[in-house]
Design a protein around this motif. Sequence first.
Motif, PDB file in Angstrom:
ATOM      1  N   UNK A  11       0.963  -1.336   0.101  1.00 25.78           N
ATOM      2  CA  UNK A  11       0.312   0.494   0.316  1.00 25.78           C
ATOM      3  C   UNK A  11       1.091   1.542   0.002  1.00 25.78           C
ATOM      4  N   UNK A  12       1.931   0.948   0.876  1.00 27.23           N
ATOM      5  CA  UNK A  12       2.301   2.665   0.987  1.00 27.23           C
ATOM      6  C   UNK A  12       3.347   2.763  -0.460  1.00 27.23           C
ATOM      7  N   UNK A  13       3.531   1.685  -1.347  1.00 23.84           N
ATOM      8  CA  UNK A  13       4.841   2.242  -2.100  1.00 23.84           C
ATOM      9  C   UNK A  13       3.882   2.454  -3.451  1.00 23.84           C
ATOM     10  N   UNK A  14       2.419   2.247  -3.193  1.00 23.81           N
ATOM     11  CA  UNK A  14       2.137   2.639  -4.224  1.00 23.81           C
ATOM     12  C   UNK A  14       1.296   4.576  -4.865  1.00 23.81           C
ATOM     13  N   UNK A  15       1.404   4.630  -5.624  1.00 20.34           N
ATOM     14  CA  UNK A  15       1.220   6.275  -5.761  1.00 20.34           C
ATOM     15  C   UNK A  15      -0.011   5.734  -6.364  1.00 20.34           C
ATOM     16  N   UNK A  69     -11.623   2.302  11.396  1.00 20.41           N
ATOM     17  CA  UNK A  69     -11.705   2.307  12.899  1.00 20.41           C
ATOM     18  C   UNK A  69     -12.994   3.593  12.827  1.00 20.41           C
ATOM     19  N   UNK A  70     -12.930   3.980  11.573  1.00 20.12           N
ATOM     20  CA  UNK A  70     -13.895   5.285  11.723  1.00 20.12           C
ATOM     21  C   UNK A  70     -15.149   4.914  10.909  1.00 20.12           C
ATOM     22  N   UNK A  71     -14.367   3.799   9.998  1.00 19.57           N
ATOM     23  CA  UNK A  71     -15.603   2.839   9.013  1.00 19.57           C
ATOM     24  C   UNK A  71     -16.783   2.352  10.760  1.00 19.57           C
ATOM     25  N   UNK A  72     -16.266   2.048  11.699  1.00 21.36           N
ATOM     26  CA  UNK A  72     -16.767   0.977  12.469  1.00 21.36           C
ATOM     27  C   UNK A  72     -17.873   2.402  13.135  1.00 21.36           C
ATOM     28  N   UNK A  73     -17.314   2.638  13.495  1.00 25.37           N
ATOM     29  CA  UNK A  73     -17.509   4.245  14.644  1.00 25.37           C
ATOM     30  C   UNK A  73     -19.312   4.941  14.040  1.00 25.37           C
ATOM     31  N   UNK A  74     -18.959   4.903  12.203  1.00 23.78           N
ATOM     32  CA  UNK A  74     -19.592   5.316  11.602  1.00 23.78           C
ATOM     33  C   UNK A  74     -21.516   4.280  11.335  1.00 23.78           C
ATOM     34  N   UNK A  75     -20.702   3.026  11.727  1.00 26.53           N
ATOM     35  CA  UNK A  75     -21.591   1.660  11.593  1.00 26.53           C
ATOM     36  C   UNK A  75     -22.079   1.842  12.845  1.00 26.53           C
ATOM     37  N   UNK A  76     -21.849   2.107  13.413  1.00 29.92           N
ATOM     38  CA  UNK A  76     -22.365   2.076  15.317  1.00 29.92           C
ATOM     39  C   UNK A  76     -23.179   3.118  15.514  1.00 29.92           C
ATOM     40  N   UNK A  77     -23.302   4.279  15.048  1.00 32.62           N
ATOM     41  CA  UNK A  77     -23.609   5.426  14.631  1.00 32.62           C
ATOM     42  C   UNK A  77     -24.604   5.431  14.159  1.00 32.62           C
ATOM     43  N   UNK A  78     -25.067   4.471  12.946  1.00 33.46           N
ATOM     44  CA  UNK A  78     -26.342   4.424  12.442  1.00 33.46           C
ATOM     45  C   UNK A  78     -26.543   3.320  13.159  1.00 33.46           C
ATOM     46  N   UNK A  79     -26.703   2.288  13.595  1.00 39.44           N
ATOM     47  CA  UNK A  79     -27.108   1.304  14.658  1.00 39.44           C
ATOM     48  C   UNK A  79     -28.484   2.193  15.140  1.00 39.44           C
ATOM     49  N   UNK A  80     -27.299   2.959  16.317  1.00 38.42           N
ATOM     50  CA  UNK A  80     -27.990   3.529  16.985  1.00 38.42           C
ATOM     51  C   UNK A  80     -28.548   4.690  16.641  1.00 38.42           C
ATOM     52  N   UNK A  92     -10.050 -10.833   2.470  1.00 37.30           N
ATOM     53  CA  UNK A  92      -8.938 -11.109   3.690  1.00 37.30           C
ATOM     54  C   UNK A  92      -7.841 -10.540   2.452  1.00 37.30           C
ATOM     55  N   UNK A  93      -7.558  -9.955   1.178  1.00 32.93           N
ATOM     56  CA  UNK A  93      -6.611  -9.335   1.021  1.00 32.93           C
ATOM     57  C   UNK A  93      -7.193  -7.511   1.367  1.00 32.93           C
ATOM     58  N   UNK A  94      -7.922  -7.537   1.423  1.00 34.34           N
ATOM     59  CA  UNK A  94      -8.431  -5.967   1.925  1.00 34.34           C
ATOM     60  C   UNK A  94      -7.880  -6.080   3.553  1.00 34.34           C
ATOM     61  N   UNK A  95      -8.625  -6.715   4.334  1.00 32.10           N
ATOM     62  CA  UNK A  95      -7.820  -7.079   5.445  1.00 32.10           C
ATOM     63  C   UNK A  95      -6.255  -6.664   5.577  1.00 32.10           C
ATOM     64  N   UNK A  96      -5.716  -7.584   4.818  1.00 33.18           N
ATOM     65  CA  UNK A  96      -4.195  -7.731   5.187  1.00 33.18           C
ATOM     66  C   UNK A  96      -3.878  -5.967   4.662  1.00 33.18           C
ATOM     67  N   UNK A  97      -4.261  -6.168   3.885  1.00 32.20           N
ATOM     68  CA  UNK A  97      -3.228  -4.452   3.941  1.00 32.20           C
ATOM     69  C   UNK A  97      -3.809  -4.034   4.730  1.00 32.20           C
ATOM     70  N   UNK A  98      -5.026  -3.748   5.302  1.00 33.62           N
ATOM     71  CA  UNK A  98      -5.466  -2.483   6.189  1.00 33.62           C
ATOM     72  C   UNK A  98      -4.767  -2.705   7.603  1.00 33.62           C
ATOM     73  N   UNK A  99      -4.725  -4.316   7.676  1.00 33.43           N
ATOM     74  CA  UNK A  99      -3.697  -4.270   9.189  1.00 33.43           C
ATOM     75  C   UNK A  99      -2.006  -3.857   8.353  1.00 33.43           C
ATOM     76  N   UNK A 100      -1.246  -4.087   7.230  1.00 32.52           N
ATOM     77  CA  UNK A 100      -0.080  -3.181   6.772  1.00 32.52           C
ATOM     78  C   UNK A 100       0.045  -1.516   7.326  1.00 32.52           C
ATOM     79  N   UNK A 101      -1.344  -0.967   7.521  1.00 28.63           N
ATOM     80  CA  UNK A 101      -0.813   0.023   7.382  1.00 28.63           C
ATOM     81  C   UNK A 101      -1.491   1.257   8.228  1.00 28.63           C
TER      82      UNK A 101
END
Length: 187
Positions: A25-29, A120-131, A103-112
């Motif tokens: 991810x980091x090396x890709x422009x 984490x912001x995505x999860x917070x937005x989902x929790x807010x929508x449910x709330x 799985x690939x997406x998760x690995x990318x997210x974990x790498x950066x």
Amino acid sequence: MSRWRPDARERLQAAALDLFAEQGFAATTVPAIAARAGLTTRTFFRHFADKREVLFADDAEVPAMVAKLMAEAPATAEPMQLIVEGLRTVAATRFEGRKAALRHRRDLVRSDEGLRERDLRKRAAMAEAVREGFLARGLDATRAALLAETCVTLVSVSIAEWLDSVDDRRLDEILRDVLEKLRAELA
């Protein structure tokens, strides 16, 4: 002429994912992504704010999806019933059939670190929508918040187990099992 085809967004996403896999991810422009897709950098920025958004762009529709599911549910539906049915719908429409890509997406997210923060912001937005959905249904603020956080935790734990599994269990089966484990702990 190929740069004017109507599938620019999809081409950019495919090019970005290929490059993320090849060089990280980091090396890709952004210019490299655009070049791989046969498009311009300007076209990239018409579709995505930055290269992180390639991974998270589809998540922007989740709060609206949650709001729609909550609004369309019968008024008599119990909160946990709403969560279970909503999660089944989300599992079937957004996750099943995409295990390798996720799985690939998760690995990318974990790498950066920046991607982890964005996740984490995505999860917070989902929790807010449910709330907000539970508040609109008349639940008190504390109960709505507890149910929303429980929903997001159920999703996160279930998806992690599903992505780590080597068997062919469906995500909705894992969601059901994780919910049963939670109920057993609370009993």
